[in-house]
Design a protein around this motif. Structure first.
Motif, short mmCIF file in Angstrom:
data_model
loop_
_atom_site.label_atom_id
_atom_site.label_comp_id
_atom_site.label_asym_id
_atom_site.label_seq_id
_atom_site.Cartn_x
_atom_site.Cartn_y
_atom_site.Cartn_z
N ARG A 71 0.83 -1.22 0.00
CA ARG A 71 0.00 0.00 0.00
C ARG A 71 0.86 1.25 0.00
NH1 ARG A 71 -5.73 -0.75 2.93
NH2 ARG A 71 -5.74 1.49 2.68
N GLU B 56 0.90 4.14 -2.80
CA GLU B 56 0.74 5.57 -2.51
C GLU B 56 1.86 6.39 -3.15
OE1 GLU B 56 0.33 5.87 1.74
OE2 GLU B 56 -1.75 5.21 1.56
N SER C 106 -3.86 11.19 -6.07
CA SER C 106 -3.95 10.72 -4.68
C SER C 106 -5.41 10.39 -4.41
CB SER C 106 -3.47 11.80 -3.71
OG SER C 106 -4.33 12.92 -3.82
N GLY C 107 -5.62 9.65 -3.32
CA GLY C 107 -7.01 9.32 -2.98
C GLY C 107 -7.05 8.18 -1.99
N GLN C 108 -8.22 8.00 -1.41
CA GLN C 108 -8.40 6.95 -0.41
C GLN C 108 -8.32 5.57 -1.06
OE1 GLN C 108 -11.41 7.38 2.52
NE2 GLN C 108 -9.86 8.75 3.35
N ALA D 68 -9.09 1.36 -0.25
CA ALA D 68 -9.78 0.43 0.66
C ALA D 68 -9.69 -0.98 0.10
CB ALA D 68 -11.22 0.84 0.82
N ALA E 91 -8.92 2.27 -5.34
CA ALA E 91 -8.37 3.61 -5.06
C ALA E 91 -9.24 4.68 -5.71
CB ALA E 91 -6.94 3.71 -5.60
N GLN E 92 -9.71 5.61 -4.88
CA GLN E 92 -10.59 6.71 -5.36
C GLN E 92 -9.70 7.85 -5.81
OE1 GLN E 92 -14.05 6.61 -4.67
NE2 GLN E 92 -14.21 5.03 -3.09
#
Ligand code: R5P
Length: 232
Positions: free
Chosen positions: A144, A148, A157-159, A161, A182-183
């Protein structure tokens, strides 16, 4: 919406000829293609297919489509598959159904990939749909962090889960891996991001399909549009 998906599938079926070896995509749109192909097979069309998921394998068997593997044949004539997003270069985001790894292997082994979709999948820039990244569970924290960094290097970039199945447990792909969604919102340079993600050891594959689609069949209220990929 389902009618539009079926119309796109029917248009792609017009490209199929007797004796062809076909990649069979995954998802609600590709399922229409498999069902329509099954009807043609029942009428005497001779084709053989390679499914891109266990779900599609089951559908194809139910529809009477003969199946093989990429170990038994050396290429595919056409793969017909859906997509979550399609941009004007015919770059795609795929993997909303979790089948991106087998889908990419099958598409890459095909002379042509025809993407079928309702026209809501057509976007000016990829990224609104969460980008699926298929990962090995071992060392996920490190993977992860590397993802990133790849995002930052490529200006996004983004959240993120880990995908969950409907029962609340971690979603496990046909290959036994996990998926991180990835959002990102907007991916300005999908080709660079694809390259950066592919270089991460814990990443098995990602949902950016760059330069794989030959054409897209988009069904909308105003009819069907067929878009050919521009030659580089
Ligand atoms: O993993 C799933 C596939 O990439 C699908 O082709 C994609 O999610 C589109 O599916 P649908 O046709 O159901 O929108």
């Amino acid at each position: 919406m389902d009618q539009l998906k079926r119309q796109a599938a029917a248009r792609a079926l017009e490209e199929v000829r007797d004796g062809m070896q076909l990649g069979l995509g995954t998802g609600s749109t590709a399922k229409h293609f498999v069902e329509l192909l099954g009807e043609r097979v029942a009428g005497g069309l001779k084709v053989i297919g390679v499914p891109t998921s266990e779900a599609t394998r089951a559908d194809a068997e139910r529809c009477g489509v003969k199946l093989t593997t990429l170990d038994e044949i050396d290429h595919l004539d056409i793969t017909v598959d859906g997509a979550d997003e399609i941009d004007p270069e015919l770059n795609l985001i795929k993997g909303g159904g979790g089948a991106l790894l087998r889908e990419k292997i099958v598409a890459a082994a095909s002379d042509r990939m025809i993407v079928i979709a309702d026209d809501s999948k057509w976007v000016p820039t990829l990224g609104k749909f969460p980008l699926p990244v298929e990962v090995i569970p071992f060392g996920l924290g490190a993977t992860r962090r590397a993802i990133e960094k790849a995002f930052a290097d490529c200006g996004v970039s983004g959240q993120m889960a880990v995908r969950k199945a409907k029962d609340g447990h971690v979603f496990v792909t046909d290959g036994g891996h996990w998926i991180v969604d990835a959002q990102l919102g907007r991916i300005a340079d999908p080709a660079s991001l694809a390259k950066a993600l592919s270089a991460i050891p814990g990443v098995v594959e990602h949902g950016l399909f760059i330069g794989l689609a030959s054409s897209a069949v988009l069904a909308g209220g105003g009819g069907i549009r067929v878009i050919e990929r521009r030659k580089p």
